[in-house]
Write a protein that holds these residues in place. Structure first.
Motif, PDB file in Angstrom:
ATOM      1  N   HIS A  39       0.889  -1.269   0.091  1.00  0.00           N
ATOM      2  CA  HIS A  39      -0.027   0.111  -0.064  1.00  0.00           C
ATOM      3  C   HIS A  39       0.905   1.276  -0.017  1.00  0.00           C
ATOM      4  CE1 HIS A  39      -3.114   2.792   0.980  1.00  0.00           C
ATOM      5  NE2 HIS A  39      -2.418   3.099   1.961  1.00  0.00           N
ATOM      6  N   TYR A  40       1.872   1.338   0.987  1.00  0.00           N
ATOM      7  CA  TYR A  40       2.712   2.619   1.173  1.00  0.00           C
ATOM      8  C   TYR A  40       3.409   2.503  -0.378  1.00  0.00           C
ATOM      9  CZ  TYR A  40       1.888   2.678   5.691  1.00  0.00           C
ATOM     10  OH  TYR A  40       1.125   2.646   7.036  1.00  0.00           O
ATOM     11  N   ALA A  41       3.841   1.522  -1.169  1.00  0.00           N
ATOM     12  CA  ALA A  41       4.698   1.701  -2.383  1.00  0.00           C
ATOM     13  C   ALA A  41       3.851   2.052  -3.310  1.00  0.00           C
ATOM     14  CB  ALA A  41       5.302   0.149  -2.749  1.00  0.00           C
ATOM     15  N   VAL A  42       2.466   1.923  -3.506  1.00  0.00           N
ATOM     16  CA  VAL A  42       1.555   2.546  -4.284  1.00  0.00           C
ATOM     17  C   VAL A  42       1.309   3.904  -4.144  1.00  0.00           C
ATOM     18  CG1 VAL A  42      -0.804   2.277  -5.362  1.00  0.00           C
ATOM     19  CG2 VAL A  42       0.398   0.261  -4.842  1.00  0.00           C
ATOM     20  N   VAL A  43       1.289   4.337  -2.730  1.00  0.00           N
ATOM     21  CA  VAL A  43       1.060   5.753  -2.444  1.00  0.00           C
ATOM     22  C   VAL A  43       2.240   6.530  -2.800  1.00  0.00           C
ATOM     23  CG1 VAL A  43       1.047   7.246  -0.256  1.00  0.00           C
ATOM     24  CG2 VAL A  43      -0.346   5.391  -0.393  1.00  0.00           C
ATOM     25  N   PHE A  44       3.514   6.120  -2.616  1.00  0.00           N
ATOM     26  CA  PHE A  44       4.470   6.705  -3.093  1.00  0.00           C
ATOM     27  C   PHE A  44       4.634   6.935  -4.503  1.00  0.00           C
ATOM     28  CE2 PHE A  44       6.277   6.560   1.460  1.00  0.00           C
ATOM     29  CZ  PHE A  44       6.662   7.690   1.421  1.00  0.00           C
ATOM     30  N   VAL A  56       1.845  12.574  -9.349  1.00  0.00           N
ATOM     31  CA  VAL A  56       1.478  13.668  -9.146  1.00  0.00           C
ATOM     32  C   VAL A  56       2.662  14.892  -9.262  1.00  0.00           C
ATOM     33  CG1 VAL A  56       0.346  15.390  -7.586  1.00  0.00           C
ATOM     34  CG2 VAL A  56      -0.650  12.921  -8.125  1.00  0.00           C
ATOM     35  N   ALA A  57       3.566  14.645  -8.585  1.00  0.00           N
ATOM     36  CA  ALA A  57       4.784  15.519  -8.499  1.00  0.00           C
ATOM     37  C   ALA A  57       5.213  15.592 -10.006  1.00  0.00           C
ATOM     38  CB  ALA A  57       5.778  14.973  -7.490  1.00  0.00           C
ATOM     39  N   ALA A  58       5.437  14.482 -10.623  1.00  0.00           N
ATOM     40  CA  ALA A  58       6.068  14.645 -12.145  1.00  0.00           C
ATOM     41  C   ALA A  58       5.063  15.479 -12.966  1.00  0.00           C
ATOM     42  CB  ALA A  58       6.099  13.342 -12.600  1.00  0.00           C
ATOM     43  N   LEU A  59       3.879  15.315 -12.824  1.00  0.00           N
ATOM     44  CA  LEU A  59       2.751  15.784 -13.499  1.00  0.00           C
ATOM     45  C   LEU A  59       2.984  17.568 -13.380  1.00  0.00           C
ATOM     46  CD1 LEU A  59       0.197  15.660 -15.403  1.00  0.00           C
ATOM     47  CD2 LEU A  59      -1.264  15.533 -13.450  1.00  0.00           C
ATOM     48  N   PHE A  60       3.215  17.987 -12.011  1.00  0.00           N
ATOM     49  CA  PHE A  60       3.178  19.301 -11.845  1.00  0.00           C
ATOM     50  C   PHE A  60       4.613  19.847 -11.940  1.00  0.00           C
ATOM     51  CE2 PHE A  60      -0.558  18.447  -9.245  1.00  0.00           C
ATOM     52  CZ  PHE A  60      -1.347  19.138  -9.924  1.00  0.00           C
ATOM     53  N   GLY A  61       5.550  19.098 -12.139  1.00  0.00           N
ATOM     54  CA  GLY A  61       6.933  19.511 -12.888  1.00  0.00           C
ATOM     55  C   GLY A  61       7.953  19.425 -11.692  1.00  0.00           C
ATOM     56  N   PHE A  62       7.528  18.615 -10.464  1.00  0.00           N
ATOM     57  CA  PHE A  62       8.586  18.761  -9.402  1.00  0.00           C
ATOM     58  C   PHE A  62       9.259  17.465  -9.707  1.00  0.00           C
ATOM     59  CE2 PHE A  62       4.961  20.963  -7.632  1.00  0.00           C
ATOM     60  CZ  PHE A  62       5.583  22.296  -6.908  1.00  0.00           C
ATOM     61  N   GLY A  63      10.507  17.689 -10.436  1.00  0.00           N
ATOM     62  CA  GLY A  63      11.278  16.363 -11.044  1.00  0.00           C
ATOM     63  C   GLY A  63      12.142  15.771  -9.681  1.00  0.00           C
ATOM     64  N   GLY A  64      12.658  16.543  -8.731  1.00  0.00           N
ATOM     65  CA  GLY A  64      13.358  16.078  -7.539  1.00  0.00           C
ATOM     66  C   GLY A  64      12.486  15.324  -6.644  1.00  0.00           C
ATOM     67  N   VAL A  86       9.886   7.959  -6.241  1.00  0.00           N
ATOM     68  CA  VAL A  86      10.012   6.737  -7.136  1.00  0.00           C
ATOM     69  C   VAL A  86      11.014   5.767  -6.271  1.00  0.00           C
ATOM     70  CG1 VAL A  86      10.837   5.841  -9.314  1.00  0.00           C
ATOM     71  CG2 VAL A  86       8.877   7.515  -9.371  1.00  0.00           C
ATOM     72  N   GLY A  87      11.961   6.384  -5.952  1.00  0.00           N
ATOM     73  CA  GLY A  87      13.298   5.661  -5.466  1.00  0.00           C
ATOM     74  C   GLY A  87      12.850   4.892  -3.991  1.00  0.00           C
ATOM     75  N   ILE A  88      11.775   5.746  -3.181  1.00  0.00           N
ATOM     76  CA  ILE A  88      11.007   5.176  -2.199  1.00  0.00           C
ATOM     77  C   ILE A  88      10.124   3.956  -2.341  1.00  0.00           C
ATOM     78  CG2 ILE A  88       9.804   5.643  -0.174  1.00  0.00           C
ATOM     79  CD1 ILE A  88      10.724   8.612   0.064  1.00  0.00           C
ATOM     80  N   ALA A  89       9.409   4.247  -3.332  1.00  0.00           N
ATOM     81  CA  ALA A  89       8.422   3.206  -3.931  1.00  0.00           C
ATOM     82  C   ALA A  89       9.125   2.079  -4.125  1.00  0.00           C
ATOM     83  CB  ALA A  89       7.707   3.757  -4.970  1.00  0.00           C
ATOM     84  N   LYS A  90      10.224   2.060  -5.115  1.00  0.00           N
ATOM     85  CA  LYS A  90      11.063   0.954  -5.490  1.00  0.00           C
ATOM     86  C   LYS A  90      11.418   0.041  -4.361  1.00  0.00           C
ATOM     87  CE  LYS A  90      12.765   2.589 -10.103  1.00  0.00           C
ATOM     88  NZ  LYS A  90      13.766   3.056 -10.819  1.00  0.00           N
ATOM     89  N   ILE A  91      11.974   0.825  -3.383  1.00  0.00           N
ATOM     90  CA  ILE A  91      12.488   0.226  -2.096  1.00  0.00           C
ATOM     91  C   ILE A  91      11.584  -0.545  -1.427  1.00  0.00           C
ATOM     92  CG2 ILE A  91      13.621   0.703   0.090  1.00  0.00           C
ATOM     93  CD1 ILE A  91      15.340   3.017  -1.325  1.00  0.00           C
TER      94      ILE A  91
END
Length: 54
Positions: free
Chosen positions: A3-8, A14-22, A28-33
């Motif tokens: 669940h937490y992986a999907v949330v991240f 959403v962050a990528a959609l609004f242009g917050f690349g960092g 994405v890194g946290i979701a992968k882990i």
């Protein structure tokens, strides 16, 4: 854990959609882990269940 992986992952999208690349890259890194940890725990649980039955 999954669940937490999907949330991240959703936060990253959403962050990528609004242009917050960092922030997106970090999420994405946290979701992968978290997904890898979920897989390890799921496999360990499955093996433990098979051993108990045997």
């Amino acid at each position: 854990m999954l669940h937490y992986a999907v949330v991240f992952l959703v936060i990253a999208l959403v962050a990528a959609l609004f242009g917050f690349g960092g922030i997106a890259a970090s999420a994405v890194g946290i979701a992968k882990i978290l997904f890898v940890v979920f897989l390890v725990l799921a496999i360990a649980s499955m093996i433990a269940g098979l051993i108990r039955r045997g």
